[in-house]
Write an enzyme that holds these catalytic residues in place. Structure first.
Site, PDB file in Angstrom:
ATOM      1  N   ASP A   7       0.868  -1.184   0.000  1.00 59.57           N
ATOM      2  CA  ASP A   7       0.000   0.000   0.000  1.00 59.57           C
ATOM      3  C   ASP A   7       0.905   1.233   0.000  1.00 59.57           C
ATOM      4  O   ASP A   7       2.107   1.139   0.267  1.00 59.57           O
ATOM      5  CB  ASP A   7      -0.893   0.004   1.259  1.00 59.57           C
ATOM      6  CG  ASP A   7      -1.772   1.258   1.341  1.00 59.57           C
ATOM      7  OD1 ASP A   7      -2.379   1.633   0.324  1.00 59.57           O
ATOM      8  OD2 ASP A   7      -1.827   1.886   2.406  1.00 59.57           O
ATOM      9  N   SER A   8       0.292   2.378  -0.214  1.00 61.97           N
ATOM     10  CA  SER A   8       1.051   3.625  -0.166  1.00 61.97           C
ATOM     11  C   SER A   8       1.490   3.967   1.263  1.00 61.97           C
ATOM     12  O   SER A   8       2.393   4.769   1.444  1.00 61.97           O
ATOM     13  CB  SER A   8       0.179   4.755  -0.700  1.00 61.97           C
ATOM     14  OG  SER A   8      -1.035   4.790   0.024  1.00 61.97           O
ATOM     15  N   CYS A  70      -4.244  -1.282  -2.025  1.00 63.67           N
ATOM     16  CA  CYS A  70      -4.391   0.157  -2.215  1.00 63.67           C
ATOM     17  C   CYS A  70      -5.330   0.338  -3.397  1.00 63.67           C
ATOM     18  O   CYS A  70      -5.077  -0.200  -4.484  1.00 63.67           O
ATOM     19  CB  CYS A  70      -3.016   0.752  -2.529  1.00 63.67           C
ATOM     20  SG  CYS A  70      -3.040   2.498  -2.953  1.00 63.67           S
ATOM     21  N   GLU A 147      -3.513   8.574   8.774  1.00 62.33           N
ATOM     22  CA  GLU A 147      -2.053   8.520   8.967  1.00 62.33           C
ATOM     23  C   GLU A 147      -1.672   9.199  10.293  1.00 62.33           C
ATOM     24  O   GLU A 147      -0.646   8.893  10.880  1.00 62.33           O
ATOM     25  CB  GLU A 147      -1.314   9.173   7.785  1.00 62.33           C
ATOM     26  CG  GLU A 147      -1.513   8.465   6.439  1.00 62.33           C
ATOM     27  CD  GLU A 147      -0.603   7.253   6.200  1.00 62.33           C
ATOM     28  OE1 GLU A 147       0.515   7.221   6.722  1.00 62.33           O
ATOM     29  OE2 GLU A 147      -1.052   6.320   5.481  1.00 62.33           O
ATOM     30  N   CYS A 179     -10.987   2.929  -0.371  1.00 63.47           N
ATOM     31  CA  CYS A 179      -9.628   3.312  -0.008  1.00 63.47           C
ATOM     32  C   CYS A 179      -9.315   2.489   1.233  1.00 63.47           C
ATOM     33  O   CYS A 179     -10.141   2.422   2.154  1.00 63.47           O
ATOM     34  CB  CYS A 179      -9.557   4.805   0.314  1.00 63.47           C
ATOM     35  SG  CYS A 179      -7.964   5.288   1.008  1.00 63.47           S
ATOM     36  N   HIS A 181      -7.451   2.974   3.603  1.00 62.77           N
ATOM     37  CA  HIS A 181      -7.351   3.715   4.864  1.00 62.77           C
ATOM     38  C   HIS A 181      -8.715   3.858   5.552  1.00 62.77           C
ATOM     39  O   HIS A 181      -8.796   3.993   6.765  1.00 62.77           O
ATOM     40  CB  HIS A 181      -6.815   5.133   4.613  1.00 62.77           C
ATOM     41  CG  HIS A 181      -5.332   5.212   4.392  1.00 62.77           C
ATOM     42  ND1 HIS A 181      -4.711   4.654   3.312  1.00 62.77           N
ATOM     43  CD2 HIS A 181      -4.354   5.811   5.130  1.00 62.77           C
ATOM     44  CE1 HIS A 181      -3.412   4.907   3.379  1.00 62.77           C
ATOM     45  NE2 HIS A 181      -3.171   5.614   4.473  1.00 62.77           N
TER      46      HIS A 181
HETATM   47  N1  DGL Z   1      -4.616   3.435   0.723  1.00 62.84           N
HETATM   48  C1  DGL Z   1      -4.753   4.191  -0.478  1.00 62.84           C
HETATM   49  C2  DGL Z   1      -5.933   3.687  -1.296  1.00 62.84           C
HETATM   50  O1  DGL Z   1      -6.535   2.671  -0.970  1.00 62.84           O
HETATM   51  C3  DGL Z   1      -4.990   5.645  -0.247  1.00 62.84           C
HETATM   52  C4  DGL Z   1      -3.902   6.434   0.330  1.00 62.84           C
HETATM   53  C5  DGL Z   1      -3.182   7.272  -0.661  1.00 62.84           C
HETATM   54  O2  DGL Z   1      -3.738   8.243  -1.199  1.00 62.84           O
HETATM   55  O3  DGL Z   1      -2.034   6.948  -0.856  1.00 62.84           O
HETATM   56  O4  DGL Z   1      -6.266   4.309  -2.277  1.00 62.84           O
END
Ligand code: DGL
Length: 256
Positions: A7-8, A70, A147, A179, A181
């Site tokens: 993931d990011s 992600c 975050e 997302c 997150h």
């Molecule tokens: N976890 C990322 C997603 O599912 C979002 C976070 C980001 O923008 O890097 O898109």
């Protein structure tokens, strides 16, 4: 069996948690690209490049399956990743859509995600081709909230209300947290939308989706790599995983 998950940042840990819960005897290696988070505000070309670099980090680690935990990377880079790798690569989008269609047989479906995910139009296309009315919204402030570990409380509540007021008016029956997150904001989102809206957590949907590919053989090892390790990271990772963690550094060009 060894599975790679990337993931990011820390959002993909929601997928990792479900994978650990459902498949306790596989080995998991997680990579969070914290040096370059967020991906969701970047161009498709940049997200593809970052995703391929993250995938190359796993090359020498002997993984048999890669989970792109992600949505932004799944929306922009899944085809490139599948072309580049010789192992099965799974994203988070189709499982979330499948689950939403099961939960909302009638009525419109809402989708919330990053700018990259929403503007890719991938959820809209899949849901509309199943005959659904779709309401979408990008919620860029949700990622920094998570975050920062602000999962609930007055700031999370105010931001949820700011983004989701329109969706609440549109009588959606389910909302896809597009997302990885966002599941960490689930209770703030559910409180605001009410129990009549089903929340589709693509973390669980994704973990269920790879079931038939799982070979339950491994020593339940968990390795956690991040491309940057700021001081607060260990606290946030252990809060999300609900256990003390050891985190290791990976270089941001994808080399371990
Ligand atoms: N976890 C990322 C997603 O599912 C979002 C976070 C980001 O923008 O890097 O898109």
């Amino acid at each position: 069996m060894k599975i790679g998950v990337f993931d990011s940042g820390v959002g993909g840990l929601t997928v990792l948690s479900e994978l650990r819960r459902l498949y306790p005897s596989v080995d998991l290696i997680y990579l969070g690209d914290t040096a370059r988070v967020p991906y969701g505000n970047r161009s498709k070309e940049t997200i593809v490049r970052y995703s391929l670099e993250c995938a190359s980090f796993f090359a020498k680690l002997g993984i048999e399956l890669l989970v792109v935990a992600c949505n932004s990377a799944s929306a922009c880079a899944l085809d490139d990743l599948r072309r580049a790798l010789s192992i099965p690569v799974f994203g988070v989008i189709e499982p979330g859509v499948k689950m939403a269609l099961e939960l909302a047989k009638e009525g419109p479906i809402g989708v919330i995600g990053t700018r990259a995910t929403i503007s890719s139009g991938v959820y809209r296309r899949l849901l509309q081709s199943a005959g659904k009315e779709v309401f979408e919204k990008s919620c860029p402030l949700f990622v920094p909230l998570v975050e920062e570990g602000l999962f609930n409380g007055p700031i999370a509540k105010a931001v949820v209300e700011m983004y989701l007021s329109d969706l609440k008016q549109s009588k959606i029956k389910a909302i896809i947290l597009a997302c990885t997150h966002y599941p960490l904001l689930k209770s703030a989102i559910q409180d605001f939308l009410g129990l009549e809206v089903s929340i589709v957590d693509s973390a669980l949907a994704t973990a269920l989706d790879i079931k038939e590919f799982i070979k339950p053989e491994g020593s339940s090892n968990l390795e956690l790599f991040f491309t940057d390790i700021p001081a607060h990271l260990e606290r946030i990772v252990s809060t999300i995983l609900q256990r003390p963690v050891e985190i290791k550094r990976a270089l941001c060009d994808g080399r371990s």
